[in-house]
Write a protein that holds these residues in place. Sequence first.
Motif, PDB file in Angstrom:
ATOM      1  N   MET A   1      21.243 -22.546   7.784  1.00 39.75           N
ATOM      2  CA  MET A   1      22.524 -21.933   8.135  1.00 39.75           C
ATOM      3  C   MET A   1      23.308 -22.846   9.094  1.00 39.75           C
ATOM      4  SD  MET A   1      23.222 -18.214   9.865  1.00 39.75           S
ATOM      5  CE  MET A   1      22.469 -18.714  11.406  1.00 39.75           C
ATOM      6  N   LEU A   2      22.628 -23.410  10.079  1.00 44.09           N
ATOM      7  CA  LEU A   2      23.304 -24.288  11.038  1.00 44.09           C
ATOM      8  C   LEU A   2      23.781 -25.577  10.380  1.00 44.09           C
ATOM      9  CD1 LEU A   2      20.952 -23.741  14.108  1.00 44.09           C
ATOM     10  CD2 LEU A   2      23.300 -22.914  13.839  1.00 44.09           C
ATOM     11  N   ILE A   3      23.000 -26.113   9.447  1.00 46.04           N
ATOM     12  CA  ILE A   3      23.425 -27.318   8.730  1.00 46.04           C
ATOM     13  C   ILE A   3      24.666 -27.013   7.896  1.00 46.04           C
ATOM     14  CG2 ILE A   3      22.807 -28.910   6.853  1.00 46.04           C
ATOM     15  CD1 ILE A   3      19.907 -28.859   7.998  1.00 46.04           C
ATOM     16  N   GLU A   4      24.657 -25.888   7.200  1.00 45.37           N
ATOM     17  CA  GLU A   4      25.814 -25.517   6.380  1.00 45.37           C
ATOM     18  C   GLU A   4      27.060 -25.306   7.235  1.00 45.37           C
ATOM     19  OE1 GLU A   4      24.223 -22.207   4.205  1.00 45.37           O
ATOM     20  OE2 GLU A   4      23.160 -23.517   2.799  1.00 45.37           O
ATOM     21  N   GLN A   5      26.875 -24.840   8.483  1.00 45.83           N
ATOM     22  CA  GLN A   5      27.996 -24.655   9.406  1.00 45.83           C
ATOM     23  C   GLN A   5      28.337 -25.942  10.165  1.00 45.83           C
ATOM     24  OE1 GLN A   5      26.638 -21.483  11.962  1.00 45.83           O
ATOM     25  NE2 GLN A   5      26.884 -19.934  10.380  1.00 45.83           N
ATOM     26  N   GLU A   6      27.564 -27.005   9.877  1.00 47.71           N
ATOM     27  CA  GLU A   6      27.727 -28.297  10.553  1.00 47.71           C
ATOM     28  C   GLU A   6      27.607 -28.156  12.067  1.00 47.71           C
ATOM     29  OE1 GLU A   6      31.079 -30.507   9.048  1.00 47.71           O
ATOM     30  OE2 GLU A   6      30.527 -30.052   6.979  1.00 47.71           O
ATOM     31  N   SER A   7      26.639 -27.366  12.504  1.00 48.52           N
ATOM     32  CA  SER A   7      26.390 -27.137  13.935  1.00 48.52           C
ATOM     33  C   SER A   7      25.365 -28.145  14.439  1.00 48.52           C
ATOM     34  CB  SER A   7      25.879 -25.716  14.166  1.00 48.52           C
ATOM     35  OG  SER A   7      26.866 -24.794  13.808  1.00 48.52           O
ATOM     36  N   PHE A   8      25.826 -29.363  14.678  1.00 46.87           N
ATOM     37  CA  PHE A   8      24.966 -30.432  15.151  1.00 46.87           C
ATOM     38  C   PHE A   8      25.260 -30.714  16.622  1.00 46.87           C
ATOM     39  CE2 PHE A   8      25.995 -31.341  10.656  1.00 46.87           C
ATOM     40  CZ  PHE A   8      24.734 -31.180  10.114  1.00 46.87           C
ATOM     41  N   ASP A   9      24.246 -31.232  17.336  1.00 43.20           N
ATOM     42  CA  ASP A   9      24.499 -31.636  18.718  1.00 43.20           C
ATOM     43  C   ASP A   9      25.151 -33.021  18.727  1.00 43.20           C
ATOM     44  OD1 ASP A   9      22.431 -33.508  18.368  1.00 43.20           O
ATOM     45  OD2 ASP A   9      21.142 -32.674  19.931  1.00 43.20           O
TER      46      ASP A   9
ATOM     47  N   THR B   1       9.107 -29.349  22.743  1.00 45.00           N
ATOM     48  CA  THR B   1       9.785 -28.990  21.496  1.00 45.00           C
ATOM     49  C   THR B   1       8.972 -29.496  20.314  1.00 45.00           C
ATOM     50  OG1 THR B   1      11.101 -31.025  21.521  1.00 45.00           O
ATOM     51  CG2 THR B   1      12.125 -29.070  22.481  1.00 45.00           C
ATOM     52  N   ILE B   2       9.207 -28.882  19.176  1.00 42.31           N
ATOM     53  CA  ILE B   2       8.655 -29.379  17.927  1.00 42.31           C
ATOM     54  C   ILE B   2       9.794 -30.054  17.189  1.00 42.31           C
ATOM     55  CG2 ILE B   2       7.683 -28.747  15.687  1.00 42.31           C
ATOM     56  CD1 ILE B   2       6.120 -26.559  17.130  1.00 42.31           C
ATOM     57  N   LEU B   3       9.550 -31.283  16.751  1.00 37.02           N
ATOM     58  CA  LEU B   3      10.527 -32.064  15.997  1.00 37.02           C
ATOM     59  C   LEU B   3      10.118 -32.031  14.530  1.00 37.02           C
ATOM     60  CD1 LEU B   3       9.796 -34.670  18.552  1.00 37.02           C
ATOM     61  CD2 LEU B   3      12.181 -34.114  18.190  1.00 37.02           C
ATOM     62  N   PHE B   4      11.091 -31.798  13.654  1.00 38.80           N
ATOM     63  CA  PHE B   4      10.818 -31.780  12.225  1.00 38.80           C
ATOM     64  C   PHE B   4      12.075 -32.197  11.479  1.00 38.80           C
ATOM     65  CE2 PHE B   4      12.297 -27.661  13.533  1.00 38.80           C
ATOM     66  CZ  PHE B   4      13.075 -27.175  12.505  1.00 38.80           C
ATOM     67  N   PRO B   5      11.922 -32.833  10.310  1.00 38.74           N
ATOM     68  CA  PRO B   5      13.089 -33.310   9.570  1.00 38.74           C
ATOM     69  C   PRO B   5      13.588 -32.302   8.541  1.00 38.74           C
ATOM     70  CG  PRO B   5      11.126 -34.219   8.594  1.00 38.74           C
ATOM     71  CD  PRO B   5      10.678 -33.387   9.777  1.00 38.74           C
ATOM     72  N   ALA B   6      14.863 -32.414   8.239  1.00 37.92           N
ATOM     73  CA  ALA B   6      15.470 -31.741   7.091  1.00 37.92           C
ATOM     74  C   ALA B   6      16.131 -32.844   6.278  1.00 37.92           C
ATOM     75  CB  ALA B   6      16.508 -30.722   7.534  1.00 37.92           C
ATOM     76  N   GLN B   7      16.012 -32.776   4.982  1.00 40.18           N
ATOM     77  CA  GLN B   7      16.643 -33.764   4.120  1.00 40.18           C
ATOM     78  C   GLN B   7      17.821 -33.110   3.412  1.00 40.18           C
ATOM     79  OE1 GLN B   7      13.396 -35.054   1.635  1.00 40.18           O
ATOM     80  NE2 GLN B   7      12.786 -36.612   3.112  1.00 40.18           N
TER      81      GLN B   7
ATOM     82  N   GLU C   1      17.340 -34.815  12.037  1.00 41.70           N
ATOM     83  CA  GLU C   1      16.300 -34.426  12.971  1.00 41.70           C
ATOM     84  C   GLU C   1      16.576 -33.014  13.475  1.00 41.70           C
ATOM     85  OE1 GLU C   1      15.827 -36.149  17.101  1.00 41.70           O
ATOM     86  OE2 GLU C   1      14.090 -37.035  16.101  1.00 41.70           O
ATOM     87  N   CYS C   2      15.544 -32.191  13.472  1.00 43.39           N
ATOM     88  CA  CYS C   2      15.662 -30.821  13.935  1.00 43.39           C
ATOM     89  C   CYS C   2      14.647 -30.600  15.050  1.00 43.39           C
ATOM     90  CB  CYS C   2      15.373 -29.847  12.795  1.00 43.39           C
ATOM     91  SG  CYS C   2      16.390 -30.118  11.332  1.00 43.39           S
ATOM     92  N   LEU C   3      15.013 -29.761  16.001  1.00 45.23           N
ATOM     93  CA  LEU C   3      14.121 -29.433  17.107  1.00 45.23           C
ATOM     94  C   LEU C   3      14.114 -27.937  17.323  1.00 45.23           C
ATOM     95  CD1 LEU C   3      16.055 -32.058  18.206  1.00 45.23           C
ATOM     96  CD2 LEU C   3      14.305 -31.957  19.933  1.00 45.23           C
ATOM     97  N   ILE C   4      12.946 -27.429  17.699  1.00 46.06           N
ATOM     98  CA  ILE C   4      12.852 -26.042  18.115  1.00 46.06           C
ATOM     99  C   ILE C   4      12.090 -26.016  19.430  1.00 46.06           C
ATOM    100  CG2 ILE C   4      10.812 -25.584  16.688  1.00 46.06           C
ATOM    101  CD1 ILE C   4      11.960 -22.660  16.411  1.00 46.06           C
ATOM    102  N   SER C   5      12.643 -25.305  20.394  1.00 49.55           N
ATOM    103  CA  SER C   5      12.040 -25.260  21.726  1.00 49.55           C
ATOM    104  C   SER C   5      10.891 -24.256  21.776  1.00 49.55           C
ATOM    105  CB  SER C   5      13.093 -24.878  22.769  1.00 49.55           C
ATOM    106  OG  SER C   5      13.468 -23.524  22.601  1.00 49.55           O
ATOM    107  N   LEU C   6      10.052 -24.436  22.759  1.00 50.11           N
ATOM    108  CA  LEU C   6       8.962 -23.493  22.994  1.00 50.11           C
ATOM    109  C   LEU C   6       9.526 -22.104  23.287  1.00 50.11           C
ATOM    110  CD1 LEU C   6       5.875 -23.466  23.149  1.00 50.11           C
ATOM    111  CD2 LEU C   6       6.084 -23.851  25.604  1.00 50.11           C
TER     112      LEU C   6
ATOM    113  N   ILE D   1      12.345 -20.214  10.476  1.00 50.09           N
ATOM    114  CA  ILE D   1      12.951 -21.350  11.189  1.00 50.09           C
ATOM    115  C   ILE D   1      13.808 -22.161  10.222  1.00 50.09           C
ATOM    116  CG2 ILE D   1      12.426 -23.530  12.364  1.00 50.09           C
ATOM    117  CD1 ILE D   1       9.847 -22.044  13.445  1.00 50.09           C
ATOM    118  N   GLU D   2      13.264 -22.446   9.045  1.00 45.34           N
ATOM    119  CA  GLU D   2      14.013 -23.226   8.050  1.00 45.34           C
ATOM    120  C   GLU D   2      15.282 -22.510   7.616  1.00 45.34           C
ATOM    121  OE1 GLU D   2      11.189 -24.158   4.981  1.00 45.34           O
ATOM    122  OE2 GLU D   2      10.210 -25.686   6.209  1.00 45.34           O
TER     123      GLU D   2
END
Length: 92
Positions: free
Chosen positions: A76-84, A19-25, A32-37, A70-71
């Motif tokens: 959209m997921l942050i605004e929907q509060e779709s966190f793991d 996965t690629i890990l990248f931050p959102a502020q 912490e955000c991740l995107i799979s291969l 990707i961003e």
Amino acid sequence: MNQSILFPDLQDWDSQTQTILFPAQVQGANIECLISLNKLTQLSSVTFEQDNDGLEAQALAVFDEYRFDIEEEVEMLIEQESFDEQGRVVLI
């Protein structure tokens, strides 16, 4: 684009999870955000090499090429509060 969500130009490859890990502020807090291969493959239709050194460079290049898309999805997921369960946004 939501100006209260910022994406620093930082990303790291995790070879164990592929996965690629990248931050959102968001309002000063880092998420912490991740995107799979697999998700990168869906976005780009690129067939990735399975050689670890080449894989990292290729995945990071595709991430950079599709960063805007990707961003937008992460916003959209942050605004929907779709966190793991660890408070991350995960694109798989």
